[in-house]
Design a protein around this motif. Structure first.
Motif, PDB file in Angstrom:
ATOM      1  N   ARG A   1     -54.275  52.864  20.197  1.00 22.09           N
ATOM      2  CA  ARG A   1     -54.850  51.566  20.579  1.00 22.09           C
ATOM      3  C   ARG A   1     -53.806  50.453  20.602  1.00 22.09           C
ATOM      4  O   ARG A   1     -54.126  49.295  20.876  1.00 22.09           O
ATOM      5  N   GLY A   2     -52.554  50.795  20.298  1.00 16.91           N
ATOM      6  CA  GLY A   2     -51.500  49.783  20.309  1.00 16.91           C
ATOM      7  C   GLY A   2     -51.493  48.893  19.087  1.00 16.91           C
ATOM      8  O   GLY A   2     -50.885  47.816  19.091  1.00 16.91           O
ATOM      9  N   VAL A   3     -52.164  49.342  18.001  1.00 13.48           N
ATOM     10  CA  VAL A   3     -52.187  48.570  16.759  1.00 13.48           C
ATOM     11  C   VAL A   3     -51.038  49.040  15.879  1.00 13.48           C
ATOM     12  O   VAL A   3     -50.937  50.227  15.562  1.00 13.48           O
ATOM     13  N   THR A   4     -50.159  48.136  15.511  1.00 13.40           N
ATOM     14  CA  THR A   4     -48.977  48.506  14.745  1.00 13.40           C
ATOM     15  C   THR A   4     -49.133  48.121  13.274  1.00 13.40           C
ATOM     16  O   THR A   4     -49.869  47.176  12.954  1.00 13.40           O
ATOM     17  N   PRO A   5     -48.454  48.813  12.381  1.00 13.45           N
ATOM     18  CA  PRO A   5     -48.498  48.421  10.962  1.00 13.45           C
ATOM     19  C   PRO A   5     -47.931  47.023  10.782  1.00 13.45           C
ATOM     20  O   PRO A   5     -46.974  46.638  11.451  1.00 13.45           O
TER      21      PRO A   5
ATOM     22  N   HIS B   1     -49.990  32.343   0.039  1.00 11.61           N
ATOM     23  CA  HIS B   1     -50.846  31.151  -0.044  1.00 11.61           C
ATOM     24  C   HIS B   1     -50.356  30.058   0.903  1.00 11.61           C
ATOM     25  O   HIS B   1     -51.158  29.325   1.486  1.00 11.61           O
ATOM     26  N   THR B   2     -49.032  29.957   1.064  1.00 12.80           N
ATOM     27  CA  THR B   2     -48.480  28.948   1.974  1.00 12.80           C
ATOM     28  C   THR B   2     -48.832  29.285   3.415  1.00 12.80           C
ATOM     29  O   THR B   2     -49.264  28.415   4.186  1.00 12.80           O
ATOM     30  N   VAL B   3     -48.681  30.547   3.799  1.00 13.58           N
ATOM     31  CA  VAL B   3     -48.959  30.967   5.171  1.00 13.58           C
ATOM     32  C   VAL B   3     -50.422  30.767   5.527  1.00 13.58           C
ATOM     33  O   VAL B   3     -50.757  30.291   6.619  1.00 13.58           O
ATOM     34  N   VAL B   4     -51.332  31.117   4.602  1.00  8.30           N
ATOM     35  CA  VAL B   4     -52.753  31.014   4.906  1.00  8.30           C
ATOM     36  C   VAL B   4     -53.286  29.601   4.655  1.00  8.30           C
ATOM     37  O   VAL B   4     -54.421  29.288   5.003  1.00  8.30           O
ATOM     38  N   GLY B   5     -52.467  28.729   4.045  1.00  3.53           N
ATOM     39  CA  GLY B   5     -52.873  27.343   3.828  1.00  3.53           C
ATOM     40  C   GLY B   5     -53.888  27.160   2.724  1.00  3.53           C
ATOM     41  O   GLY B   5     -54.776  26.304   2.820  1.00  3.53           O
TER      42      GLY B   5
ATOM     43  N   ARG C   1     -64.351  31.225   4.525  1.00  2.00           N
ATOM     44  CA  ARG C   1     -63.391  30.567   5.414  1.00  2.00           C
ATOM     45  C   ARG C   1     -62.010  31.191   5.266  1.00  2.00           C
ATOM     46  O   ARG C   1     -61.314  31.429   6.264  1.00  2.00           O
ATOM     47  N   PHE C   2     -61.594  31.481   4.036  1.00  3.07           N
ATOM     48  CA  PHE C   2     -60.269  32.055   3.831  1.00  3.07           C
ATOM     49  C   PHE C   2     -60.242  33.544   4.098  1.00  3.07           C
ATOM     50  O   PHE C   2     -59.225  34.083   4.522  1.00  3.07           O
ATOM     51  N   ASP C   3     -61.364  34.224   3.878  1.00  9.16           N
ATOM     52  CA  ASP C   3     -61.446  35.623   4.297  1.00  9.16           C
ATOM     53  C   ASP C   3     -61.186  35.723   5.801  1.00  9.16           C
ATOM     54  O   ASP C   3     -60.426  36.571   6.266  1.00  9.16           O
ATOM     55  N   ARG C   4     -61.846  34.850   6.557  1.00  2.02           N
ATOM     56  CA  ARG C   4     -61.735  34.896   8.020  1.00  2.02           C
ATOM     57  C   ARG C   4     -60.348  34.463   8.485  1.00  2.02           C
ATOM     58  O   ARG C   4     -59.787  35.027   9.431  1.00  2.02           O
ATOM     59  N   ARG C   5     -59.800  33.464   7.817  1.00  4.83           N
ATOM     60  CA  ARG C   5     -58.460  33.005   8.204  1.00  4.83           C
ATOM     61  C   ARG C   5     -57.434  34.105   7.963  1.00  4.83           C
ATOM     62  O   ARG C   5     -56.580  34.375   8.811  1.00  4.83           O
ATOM     63  N   ALA C   6     -57.509  34.748   6.804  1.00  3.92           N
ATOM     64  CA  ALA C   6     -56.579  35.834   6.505  1.00  3.92           C
ATOM     65  C   ALA C   6     -56.771  37.004   7.464  1.00  3.92           C
ATOM     66  O   ALA C   6     -55.801  37.611   7.926  1.00  3.92           O
TER      67      ALA C   6
ATOM     68  N   ALA D   1     -57.872  36.851  10.534  1.00  5.67           N
ATOM     69  CA  ALA D   1     -57.359  36.463  11.848  1.00  5.67           C
ATOM     70  C   ALA D   1     -55.837  36.571  11.896  1.00  5.67           C
ATOM     71  O   ALA D   1     -55.265  37.073  12.867  1.00  5.67           O
ATOM     72  N   LEU D   2     -55.170  36.101  10.840  1.00  3.48           N
ATOM     73  CA  LEU D   2     -53.716  36.204  10.792  1.00  3.48           C
ATOM     74  C   LEU D   2     -53.272  37.664  10.802  1.00  3.48           C
ATOM     75  O   LEU D   2     -52.302  38.028  11.480  1.00  3.48           O
ATOM     76  N   TYR D   3     -53.989  38.494  10.077  1.00  7.13           N
ATOM     77  CA  TYR D   3     -53.647  39.917  10.034  1.00  7.13           C
ATOM     78  C   TYR D   3     -53.810  40.543  11.415  1.00  7.13           C
ATOM     79  O   TYR D   3     -52.985  41.340  11.858  1.00  7.13           O
ATOM     80  N   ARG D   4     -54.870  40.155  12.110  1.00  2.00           N
ATOM     81  CA  ARG D   4     -55.114  40.662  13.458  1.00  2.00           C
ATOM     82  C   ARG D   4     -53.982  40.259  14.402  1.00  2.00           C
ATOM     83  O   ARG D   4     -53.505  41.063  15.220  1.00  2.00           O
ATOM     84  N   ILE D   5     -53.529  39.018  14.288  1.00  2.19           N
ATOM     85  CA  ILE D   5     -52.433  38.539  15.128  1.00  2.19           C
ATOM     86  C   ILE D   5     -51.169  39.353  14.868  1.00  2.19           C
ATOM     87  O   ILE D   5     -50.455  39.755  15.794  1.00  2.19           O
ATOM     88  N   LEU D   6     -50.888  39.605  13.590  1.00  2.00           N
ATOM     89  CA  LEU D   6     -49.693  40.374  13.236  1.00  2.00           C
ATOM     90  C   LEU D   6     -49.804  41.820  13.699  1.00  2.00           C
ATOM     91  O   LEU D   6     -48.799  42.455  14.018  1.00  2.00           O
ATOM     92  N   GLN D   7     -51.027  42.360  13.739  1.00  2.91           N
ATOM     93  CA  GLN D   7     -51.238  43.741  14.178  1.00  2.91           C
ATOM     94  C   GLN D   7     -51.103  43.897  15.682  1.00  2.91           C
ATOM     95  O   GLN D   7     -50.472  44.840  16.168  1.00  2.91           O
TER      96      GLN D   7
END
Length: 329
Positions: free
Chosen positions: A156-160, A229-233, A296-301, A303-309
């Motif tokens: 699926r093109g999902v990378t570690p 914590h800094t990255v996720v704000g 809110r922070f579950d979703r933010r984290a 989303a960031l993980y999805r972007i990195l994947q």
């Protein structure tokens, strides 16, 4: 959840009696323990090392007073091992809340978290992630089901997600935030954020940023937590709001046995059990807890993980991800 009988965890020592002794010392958190911790930190030790020394000293004194073996070196060794530290924290929490859950310590074998024993076909999680990041074949150390999942992700093109990818996010946050704003990050204490800012401005990799930031007092783990914590704000005010708000259990997947447990949990759980976040979070009724600050922070984290994947958020909505059901586990 009110339906858990056992808590099973990995352990380097595998000695539940010794781990429980450590947990009781930590749970009491008495003057002697704190005095030894302060003494260790005044010597320039990190907090984990000072706490391990303190627990050993308290245990040794207690055994000596009881006429038994006075040495606490075995206790100190337990608090020097990553899985034993985590296991002791599980036990400490069970003690402090008076839980009836029965702990089970499973002794690790063959190699440490970052080691590989090719003869036994065993590799630690840290070692596996390092090999995977380097493009190495790790199939010899994985169960068939895990190999299938990795193959499916690759198709699926999902990378570690690699730790190094956090560097760009960290640099963005530092470049677009002032020192006063970064000082409000949850784990930014005693001016540690200033060390991180200075380190990020001279580092060419995340590992370099960590190395330039950490000291004998501030461990690598502490610095990694600050970076996350800094990255996720996540700010101190945000955490206070989250702690004051309701918490919840979110179901990720379940099989036939899990379905039975879920039916029990719906009757016994003291917190909401979320299977449909779009409907259950933020729309739980007037008398129900507001789960939004935590969600809110579950979703933010997520989303960031999805972007990195995948490099994008297209087609992704964490509020509409439902538990995966298996016919068997």
């Amino acid at each position: 959840l009110g339906c858990v009988d056992y808590l099973s965890f990995g352990s380097e020592c595998g000695d539940l009696v010794a781990l429980t002794e450590v947990a009781r010392i930590l749970a009491e958190d008495g003057p002697a323990l704190n005095a030894h911790i302060r003494a260790g930190m005044e010597k320039g030790w990190s907090y984990p090392r000072a706490r391990a020394y303190a627990a050993g000293a308290v245990a040794g004194a207690a055994r000596g007073a009881a006429g038994g073996k006075a040495a606490g070196s075995d206790i100190s060794r337990i608090l020097a091992e990553p899985n034993d530290i985590l296991g002791a924290e599980y036990l400490r929490r069970l003690i402090t809340v008076g839980s009836a859950i029965e702990p089970v310590a499973v002794k690790r074998f063959a190699c440490a978290e970052d080691g590989i024993d090719a003869g036994a076909g065993v590799a630690g999680g840290t070692a596996l992630r390092s090999l995977l990041a380097a493009g190495e074949d790790i199939s010899a150390y994985l169960p068939e089901a895990t190999r299938d999942v990795i193959s499916e992700y690759e198709a699926r093109g999902v990378t570690p997600v690699k730790q190094e990818t956090l560097l760009q996010l960290l640099l963005y946050r530092i470049a677009t935030s002032g020192p006063e704003e970064l000082a409000q990050v949850f784990s930014a204490t005693e001016g540690l954020e200033n060390r991180l800012i200075a380190a990020a401005n001279r580092a060419s990799s995340l590992q370099e940023a960590i190395r330039y930031t950490k000291t004998r007092r501030y461990t690598e783990t502490r610095v990694k937590r600050l970076i996350a914590h800094t990255v996720v704000g996540l700010t101190k005010a945000d955490m206070a709001a989250a702690e004051a708000a309701g918490v919840y259990a979110r179901v990720l997947a379940f099989g036939e046995g899990g379905a039975r447990l879920l039916r029990r949990a719906r009757k016994t759980a003291r917190i909401p059990v979320i299977t449909n976040p779009n409907k259950q979070i933020g729309k739980t009724g007037q008398d129900a807890p507001d789960l939004t600050p935590v969600a809110r922070f579950d979703r933010r984290a997520a989303a960031l993980y999805r972007i990195l994947q995948t490099g994008a958020l297209a087609g992704y909505d964490d509020t509409k991800i439902f538990p995966k059901q298996f016919t068997s586990l």
